[in-house]
Structures are given as C-alpha cells and as structure tokens.
Design a protein around this motif. Structure first.
Motif, mmCIF file in Angstrom:
data_model
loop_
_atom_site.group_PDB
_atom_site.id
_atom_site.type_symbol
_atom_site.label_atom_id
_atom_site.label_comp_id
_atom_site.label_asym_id
_atom_site.label_seq_id
_atom_site.Cartn_x
_atom_site.Cartn_y
_atom_site.Cartn_z
ATOM 1 N N ASN A 98 0.859 -1.177 0.000
ATOM 2 C CA ASN A 98 0.000 0.000 0.000
ATOM 3 C C ASN A 98 0.895 1.226 0.000
ATOM 4 N N ALA A 99 0.515 2.246 -0.733
ATOM 5 C CA ALA A 99 1.277 3.495 -0.750
ATOM 6 C C ALA A 99 0.378 4.623 -0.274
ATOM 7 N N LYS A 100 0.873 5.404 0.670
ATOM 8 C CA LYS A 100 0.128 6.540 1.203
ATOM 9 C C LYS A 100 1.043 7.746 1.280
ATOM 10 N N THR A 101 0.488 8.905 0.980
ATOM 11 C CA THR A 101 1.248 10.142 1.067
ATOM 12 C C THR A 101 0.907 10.842 2.369
ATOM 13 N N GLU A 102 1.940 11.095 3.159
ATOM 14 C CA GLU A 102 1.797 11.797 4.434
ATOM 15 C C GLU A 102 2.856 12.884 4.498
ATOM 16 N N ASN A 103 2.446 14.093 4.790
ATOM 17 C CA ASN A 103 3.381 15.219 4.892
ATOM 18 C C ASN A 103 4.226 15.379 3.628
ATOM 19 N N GLY A 104 3.617 15.163 2.475
ATOM 20 C CA GLY A 104 4.319 15.337 1.212
ATOM 21 C C GLY A 104 5.264 14.215 0.832
ATOM 22 N N ARG A 105 5.311 13.135 1.609
ATOM 23 C CA ARG A 105 6.180 11.991 1.316
ATOM 24 C C ARG A 105 5.343 10.746 1.136
ATOM 25 N N THR A 106 5.624 10.015 0.091
ATOM 26 C CA THR A 106 4.921 8.761 -0.160
ATOM 27 C C THR A 106 5.659 7.642 0.549
ATOM 28 N N ARG A 107 4.932 6.945 1.417
ATOM 29 C CA ARG A 107 5.499 5.829 2.167
ATOM 30 C C ARG A 107 4.807 4.553 1.713
ATOM 31 N N ILE A 108 5.593 3.535 1.528
ATOM 32 C CA ILE A 108 5.089 2.246 1.067
ATOM 33 C C ILE A 108 5.140 1.281 2.236
ATOM 34 N N LYS A 109 4.031 0.578 2.432
ATOM 35 C CA LYS A 109 3.936 -0.395 3.527
ATOM 36 C C LYS A 109 3.445 -1.724 2.966
ATOM 37 N N PRO A 110 3.831 -2.820 3.604
ATOM 38 C CA PRO A 110 3.332 -4.122 3.153
ATOM 39 C C PRO A 110 1.896 -4.320 3.625
ATOM 40 N N ASP A 111 1.147 -5.083 2.867
ATOM 41 C CA ASP A 111 -0.191 -5.456 3.307
ATOM 42 C C ASP A 111 -0.058 -6.350 4.533
ATOM 43 N N GLU A 112 -1.018 -6.287 5.423
ATOM 44 C CA GLU A 112 -0.934 -7.040 6.683
ATOM 45 C C GLU A 112 -0.806 -8.543 6.484
ATOM 46 N N ARG A 113 -1.373 -9.070 5.410
ATOM 47 C CA ARG A 113 -1.304 -10.525 5.209
ATOM 48 C C ARG A 113 0.104 -11.008 4.857
ATOM 49 N N VAL A 114 0.992 -10.089 4.466
ATOM 50 C CA VAL A 114 2.369 -10.442 4.128
ATOM 51 C C VAL A 114 3.238 -10.559 5.376
ATOM 52 N N ILE A 115 2.855 -9.861 6.435
ATOM 53 C CA ILE A 115 3.639 -9.820 7.666
ATOM 54 C C ILE A 115 3.390 -11.101 8.475
ATOM 55 N N PRO A 116 4.452 -11.829 8.810
ATOM 56 C CA PRO A 116 4.267 -13.066 9.577
ATOM 57 C C PRO A 116 3.821 -12.775 11.009
ATOM 58 N N ASP A 117 3.109 -13.725 11.592
ATOM 59 C CA ASP A 117 2.716 -13.615 12.987
ATOM 60 C C ASP A 117 3.970 -13.734 13.850
ATOM 61 N N PRO A 118 4.016 -13.043 14.976
ATOM 62 C CA PRO A 118 5.195 -13.150 15.849
ATOM 63 C C PRO A 118 5.482 -14.581 16.287
ATOM 64 N N ASP A 119 4.453 -15.400 16.428
ATOM 65 C CA ASP A 119 4.639 -16.789 16.839
ATOM 66 C C ASP A 119 5.366 -17.600 15.768
ATOM 67 N N GLU A 120 5.178 -17.242 14.493
ATOM 68 C CA GLU A 120 5.766 -17.988 13.389
ATOM 69 C C GLU A 120 7.238 -17.665 13.185
ATOM 70 N N GLN A 121 7.720 -16.544 13.697
ATOM 71 C CA GLN A 121 9.077 -16.102 13.438
ATOM 72 C C GLN A 121 10.117 -17.073 13.949
ATOM 73 N N GLY A 122 9.879 -17.694 15.070
ATOM 74 C CA GLY A 122 10.868 -18.574 15.655
ATOM 75 C C GLY A 122 10.924 -19.949 15.026
ATOM 76 N N GLU A 123 9.962 -20.301 14.209
ATOM 77 C CA GLU A 123 9.919 -21.627 13.617
ATOM 78 C C GLU A 123 10.984 -21.775 12.540
ATOM 79 N N GLU A 124 11.707 -22.863 12.595
ATOM 80 C CA GLU A 124 12.717 -23.176 11.590
ATOM 81 C C GLU A 124 12.021 -23.885 10.430
ATOM 82 N N PRO A 125 12.289 -23.467 9.173
ATOM 83 C CA PRO A 125 11.649 -24.146 8.051
ATOM 84 C C PRO A 125 12.119 -25.595 7.940
#
Length: 98
Positions: A59-86
């Motif tokens: 997602n891209a949003k302009t705030e204070n004249g600057r465009t900031r790009i953020k990932p969609d929430e579904r792309v961000i892993p849950d904190p519980d999943e971070q520690g799991e080894e593939p």
C-alpha cells in the motif's frame, strides 16, 4: 524479519522488497529508502513495486508530502511464526526455480 513463506515464490527483487518492507512495516519506506535496502536499479524496483501493487501486497500513502510504502498485513508473519525453523522440504522447495 521476512515476508510469509507463501509470498516468497516471486521474482527475487519482489521478495527483497517485501522483506525490506516487513522489517519496517510500522513506518513504511520511501522509494529511496527501498532502493538503498534492496540495492536494485530504479527501473527494476519500479517494475517490482508495480507488480506487488497490482497483487495488493503493498500500500502506498502520502503523508506530509512523502509517499510511504507499507506491506499489506497478510504479508507480515505472525510473531509466533518467526521462531519456527523451516523444514527441509520447505528449504528444498524455496531453492527450486518455480
């Protein structure tokens, strides 16, 4: 932090963009910040951002004249999943050119 596994089977530059954005998911990043983190040509970065935007992964949003790009929430892993080894199967699949 890396993007969820199901979003890692994309072009290398797109995965690098997603990983960089996930690392800074709260504040987002400008195109210039992304370019320095991903270390890619601006044309390649632009194409990757267009593909990710088309698939609604960023997602891209302009705030204070600057465009900031953020990932969609579904792309961000849950904190519980971070520690799991593939698993070995996951690592093999990740290395296969699909």
């Amino acid at each position: 932090m890396k993007a969820k596994r199901e979003y890692r089977r994309r072009a290398d530059i797109e995965v690098r963009v997603l990983d960089a954005l996930v690392d800074r998911s709260e504040e987002g990043m400008t195109v210039f910040e992304l370019r320095s983190h991903v270390e890619a040509d601006i044309d390649d970065l632009e194409a990757a951002l267009a593909n990710l935007k088309e698939d609604d992964l960023i997602n891209a949003k302009t705030e204070n004249g600057r465009t900031r790009i953020k990932p969609d929430e579904r792309v961000i892993p849950d904190p519980d999943e971070q520690g799991e080894e593939p698993s070995i199967v996951d690592r093999i699949i990740d290395r296969l050119p699909l």
